[in-house]
Enzyme design. Structure first.
Site, PDB file in Angstrom:
ATOM      1  N   PRO A   1       0.778  -1.360   0.078  1.00 29.70           N
ATOM      2  CA  PRO A   1      -0.091   0.123   0.031  1.00 29.70           C
ATOM      3  C   PRO A   1       0.793   1.224  -0.068  1.00 29.70           C
ATOM      4  CG  PRO A   1      -1.001  -1.537   1.546  1.00 29.70           C
ATOM      5  CD  PRO A   1       0.327  -2.192   1.078  1.00 29.70           C
ATOM      6  N   CYS A   2       0.615   2.112  -0.865  1.00 32.53           N
ATOM      7  CA  CYS A   2       1.606   3.565  -1.207  1.00 32.53           C
ATOM      8  C   CYS A   2       0.814   4.433  -0.297  1.00 32.53           C
ATOM      9  CB  CYS A   2       1.353   3.762  -2.526  1.00 32.53           C
ATOM     10  SG  CYS A   2      -0.127   4.330  -3.403  1.00 32.53           S
ATOM     11  N   GLN A   3      -0.434   4.399   0.399  1.00 32.58           N
ATOM     12  CA  GLN A   3      -0.625   5.558   0.818  1.00 32.58           C
ATOM     13  C   GLN A   3       0.140   6.234   2.148  1.00 32.58           C
ATOM     14  OE1 GLN A   3      -2.476   2.965   0.363  1.00 32.58           O
ATOM     15  NE2 GLN A   3      -4.438   3.352  -0.472  1.00 32.58           N
TER      16      GLN A   3
ATOM     17  N   PHE B   1       3.206   6.634   1.807  1.00 31.28           N
ATOM     18  CA  PHE B   1       4.231   7.270   1.436  1.00 31.28           C
ATOM     19  C   PHE B   1       3.965   8.267   0.479  1.00 31.28           C
ATOM     20  CE2 PHE B   1       5.610   2.687   2.029  1.00 31.28           C
ATOM     21  CZ  PHE B   1       6.252   2.713   3.103  1.00 31.28           C
ATOM     22  N   SER B   2       2.634   8.176   0.189  1.00 24.38           N
ATOM     23  CA  SER B   2       2.281   9.322  -1.043  1.00 24.38           C
ATOM     24  C   SER B   2       1.823  10.540  -0.208  1.00 24.38           C
ATOM     25  CB  SER B   2       1.031   8.849  -1.418  1.00 24.38           C
ATOM     26  OG  SER B   2       0.305   9.746  -2.156  1.00 24.38           O
TER      27      SER B   2
END
Length: 307
Positions: free
Chosen positions: A73-75, A77-78
């Site tokens: 999941p990228c959230q 680091f976004s």
């Protein structure tokens, strides 16, 4: 010889669509979100979805899997999220992902995430690289404020790993989507640099990597590099919201890939919102195809094939 792969954080499964022309075989999927899981069940009913990666028994695949691919999941680091990095449960899944990789021990590992992964305050990318290559402590970038370069390579006792930011717009797709891709292989395996880096950029292929954006080191050896300043921003004016079909095409999926029967209703009534969200979390199919094709070429060279 076609390779066997496992897809983690599968989403709507860009890897299976991308690698179908290569004849690769998917051994298992892992997705927990309801709508993407329904998309997987609709298109790949014979491939098991093992759900939560922290609860599945991955020992059954040891010695049977050639490639593990996943985008934790990228959230966390976004720049669009809270940027809590490894303090966010979703961000910490990147380290859980490494446990799965070590258990399966494939010949190749492909990992995708947002560019923000390269510039977190807690050095999340350095922690991930260390776990991937087998370093004893987190790797630290020598750059200002600990930011990592857009491309580079690490060699450790366990694996060699290369990373590079790839942009979907260079793969004949109608969107600008920059993502970090990390390709790794055991020290006695293939060369990840041969997968991610090419001598010359071709039309529709990836842009060249200049020396000033490249960073490399062997664990314990002095490192070097410079921060990249060459980001490109493309502006697109639009008078309407794009349709789910247009988004599918922008990601390289077949038409209506996400238009499925859902919650007792026929595919014609599949909600646009669920489709938009699932697509937005996906990888771009042509980018994954390019990586798979490059891995297949390296494998063919290792096995002495010239075709």
């Amino acid at each position: 010889m076609p390779l066997n792969f496992i897809s983690l954080f599968s989403g709507i499964e860009a890897a299976s669509m991308a690698w179908k022309p290569l004849g690769w075989n998917c051994l298992a999927l892992a997705e927990i979100e309801p709508f993407p899981s329904a998309v997987l069940a609709y298109h790949y009913p014979d491939v098991p979805n093992l759900g939560d990666i922290t609860k599945a028994d991955w020992t059954q695949f040891k010695g049977k899997c050639d490639v593990v691919v996943g985008g934790p999941p990228c959230q966390a680091f976004s720049i669009a999220g809270l940027r809590n990095s490894l303090q966010d449960e979703r961000g910490n899944l990147s380290l859980e992902y490494l446990k799965v990789v070590d258990t399966i021990n494939p010949r190749w590992v492909i990992t995708e995430n947002v560019p923000g992964w390269l510039r977190t305050k807690d050095n999340a990318f350095g922690c991930f690289l260390a776990g991937l290559v087998g370093a004893d402590t987190p790797l630290v970038s020598p750059l200002e404020r600990g930011r990592w370069t857009d491309a580079g390579m690490v060699v450790g006792p366990k694996r060699a790993a290369a990373w590079r930011i790839l942009d979907a717009q260079y793969f004949f797709l109608a969107q600008r989507r920059r993502r970090v891709f990390v390709v790794a292989s055991p020290r006695n395996g293939g060369n990840p640099a041969a997968v991610l880096f090419e001598r010359k950029s071709l039309s529709g292929n990836t842009p060249p990597v200049s020396e000033r954006t490249f960073f490399t080191f062997d664990t314990g050896i002095t490192s070097y590099g410079n921060a990249s300043k060459n980001n490109i921003l493309l502006g697109i004016d639009t008078a309407r919201l794009v349709t789910p079909l247009e988004v599918e095409r922008a990601f390289g999926f077949s038409d209506n890939h996400t238009k499925i029967p859902w919650r007792g209703k026929p595919s014609e009534q599949c909600p646009d919102g669920s489709r938009y969200k699932a697509l937005g979390n996906s990888m771009a199919v042509p980018v994954i195809f390019w990586l798979g094709k490059r891995i297949q070429q390296v494998e063919d060279l290792i096995n002495g094939k010239n075709d």
